[in-house]
Each structure stands twice: as structure tokens, then as C-alpha cells.
Scaffold this motif. Structure first.
Motif, short mmCIF file in Angstrom:
data_model
loop_
_atom_site.label_atom_id
_atom_site.label_comp_id
_atom_site.label_asym_id
_atom_site.label_seq_id
_atom_site.Cartn_x
_atom_site.Cartn_y
_atom_site.Cartn_z
N HIS A 64 60.96 27.26 36.90
CA HIS A 64 61.14 27.24 38.35
C HIS A 64 59.99 27.95 39.05
CE1 HIS A 64 65.27 26.94 36.67
NE2 HIS A 64 65.37 25.99 37.58
N ALA A 66 58.97 29.76 42.99
CA ALA A 66 59.35 30.19 44.34
C ALA A 66 58.08 30.42 45.13
CB ALA A 66 60.19 31.46 44.30
N VAL A 76 62.06 26.97 46.95
CA VAL A 76 62.29 27.02 45.51
C VAL A 76 62.20 25.60 44.95
CG1 VAL A 76 63.85 27.80 43.69
CG2 VAL A 76 63.87 28.95 45.92
N THR A 78 61.60 23.18 41.05
CA THR A 78 61.40 23.16 39.60
C THR A 78 59.89 23.08 39.35
OG1 THR A 78 61.38 20.75 39.36
CG2 THR A 78 63.54 21.84 39.36
N LEU A 84 64.64 22.68 45.28
CA LEU A 84 66.00 23.15 45.07
C LEU A 84 66.59 23.82 46.30
CD1 LEU A 84 65.67 24.72 41.50
CD2 LEU A 84 66.46 22.42 42.13
N LEU A 96 60.92 36.07 40.54
CA LEU A 96 61.92 35.22 39.92
C LEU A 96 62.37 35.80 38.60
CD1 LEU A 96 60.63 31.52 40.26
CD2 LEU A 96 62.68 32.48 41.31
N SER A 98 65.21 34.43 35.33
CA SER A 98 65.56 33.12 34.77
C SER A 98 66.49 32.34 35.68
CB SER A 98 66.19 33.28 33.39
OG SER A 98 67.39 34.05 33.48
N ASN A 99 67.31 33.03 36.49
CA ASN A 99 68.27 32.31 37.33
C ASN A 99 68.46 32.92 38.71
OD1 ASN A 99 69.61 34.62 36.59
ND2 ASN A 99 71.46 33.60 35.85
N ARG A 100 67.54 33.77 39.15
CA ARG A 100 67.67 34.42 40.45
C ARG A 100 66.33 34.44 41.17
NH1 ARG A 100 72.29 33.58 39.75
NH2 ARG A 100 74.02 35.08 39.57
N VAL A 101 66.40 34.29 42.49
CA VAL A 101 65.26 34.53 43.37
C VAL A 101 65.45 35.91 43.98
CG1 VAL A 101 63.97 33.72 45.39
CG2 VAL A 101 65.16 32.07 43.92
N LEU A 115 69.26 30.06 42.51
CA LEU A 115 68.14 29.13 42.59
C LEU A 115 68.37 28.04 43.63
CD1 LEU A 115 67.36 28.77 38.79
CD2 LEU A 115 66.04 30.05 40.47
N ARG A 116 69.62 27.81 44.01
CA ARG A 116 69.94 26.83 45.04
C ARG A 116 70.04 27.47 46.43
NH1 ARG A 116 69.54 21.35 43.50
NH2 ARG A 116 70.03 21.24 41.27
#
Length: 203
Positions: A64, A66, A76, A78, A84, A96, A98-101, A115-116
Motif C-alpha cells: 500500500h 499513502a 491511500v 494499493t 482505497l 504506514l 501493514s494495515n493502518r495509516v 486503509l479504507r
């Protein structure tokens, strides 16, 4: 220096990379922002990043990207260029996991998003004066307080503590955080060294 020169058809402006992706953002000859992946000595265009007009910073992790824009919003994507989310974050710095901004805002908060773009946490930073820099990995983020202290924040509960002090020196040049720990440039007079803080010391 060593290494091959990367051949591009656009003007690179920001590099992006982690252990799975190495690339850059570039302004196309006709305008617009494009994402390139570096392969060998070539830049291969991946996608046009629609809606990103004034990129200031890019972070990459786990497939991902950002992108912080001049207005403080964060786009954000991919690493294949699929959008996203666009987050109206008032961002001063981004990172970033693995799963958070993770966003350090202009009003001294640390805000965590999915991420969404969904809000996960919103914490006030403990640094009493101005703040700078941001890096995140796993459960933690780190930032600088007035170039004199490295702060570590636990993302799940906002616990914010000083994990390194500069003493009579200064922390300049950003921060980095990976599985082993944090690395921060430390400037003393005309000399720059690095201060390492192991992950075990971030709690």
C-alpha cells in the motif's frame, strides 16, 4: 556513486519503497501524477494517480501507499495504483503499518485510520512544544519533540513516552522504525551519528 541510473520518461518527485515495493511518483510530460515501479535500471509505469495534485510525502508498506498532499489530506492506494481512500486528515507527517495509516496532524495529534479511511484512534501528542517527523511499525509510532527527544506512542492506547533524549545535541533528519527498533540521526556540532532505540525500549 555506484549503481545503475534509472531511466524514466517523466520527472520523479518522490521515492516510495519498503521490502516489497520500490518506486516513485512522477509528473507526466502532459501533467498529472503517475506511479512507477523500479525494475532493474528502468522505471515502469504502474498507474495514473487520479485526484492527487500536490504530493508532499509518500509512505509505503505491505503493498500500500499513502500520499500526503499540500492541503493535509491523505490519499491511500494499493501499490498497483488502485485508490482505497482519501482522508481529510490535516496531516503534517504520515506513516504506514501493514494495515493502518498513521498521521501526525498540524494540531499535534496522532490519528490512526484503516486503509479504507475509517477512523480507528485519535490521540493527543505529549510533546509540549513543536513536533516533527513520523515513523510507524507494528504497534508503535515515533516522532520528535522539538529536536530534543524521541517519543514513542503505542497505537492501541495512545501511551506517549520519551524513549531517547538528545542532551546537548539535536535530533535532525527524520526518524525510522522497523522490527528491530528506531533509528534517529543525532547532530553534535558538525558531526552526525545515529541513535538506535531497540523495540524492547519502546514500551
Amino acid at each position: 556513486g555506484g549503481g545503475a541510473q534509472v531511466t524514466t520518461g517523466s520527472t520523479p518527485i518522490l521515492l516510495a519503497g519498503d521490502c516489497t515495493f520500490l518506486g516513485y511518483l512522477a509528473v507526466a510530460p502532459a501533467g498529472g501524477l503517475q506511479l512507477y515501479r523500479i525494475s532493474g535500471a528502468r522505471g515502469i509505469r504502474v498507474a495514473d494517480l487520479a485526484g492527487v495534485s500536490a504530493p508532499q510525502e509518500v509512505a509505503a508498506a505491505n503493498g500500500h501507499l499513502a500520499v500526503r498532499q499540500a492541503d493535509g489530506s491523505v490519499a491511500v492506494f494499493t501499490d498497483g495504483g488502485a485508490r482505497l481512500a482519501t482522508i481529510p486528515a490535516k496531516a503534517a507527517s504520515i506513516a504506514l503499518t501493514s494495515n493502518r495509516v498513521v498521521v501526525r496532524t498540524r494540531d499535534k495529534r496522532l490519528v490512526v485510520y484503516g486503509l479504507r479511511g475509517g477512523l480507528v484512534h485519535d490521540w493527543r501528542l505529549a510533546a509540549a512544544s513543536w513536533t516533527a517527523g513520523l515513523a510507524a511499525y507494528g504497534r508503535y509510532a515515533i516522532y520528535l519533540g522539538a529536536n530534543k527527544a524521541v517519543h514513542a506512542v503505542r497505537l492501541s492506547n495512545g501511551s506517549d513516552r520519551i524513549v531517547a533524549r538528545a542532551g546537548s545535541s539535536f535530533f535532525f533528519g527524520g526518524v525510522a522504525l522497523q522490527a528491530a527498533g528506531a533509528l534517529v540521526p543525532l547532530t553534535t556540532g558538525q558531526a552526525t551519528t545515529f541513535r538506535f532505540v531497540p523495540t524492547s525500549s519502546l514500551d
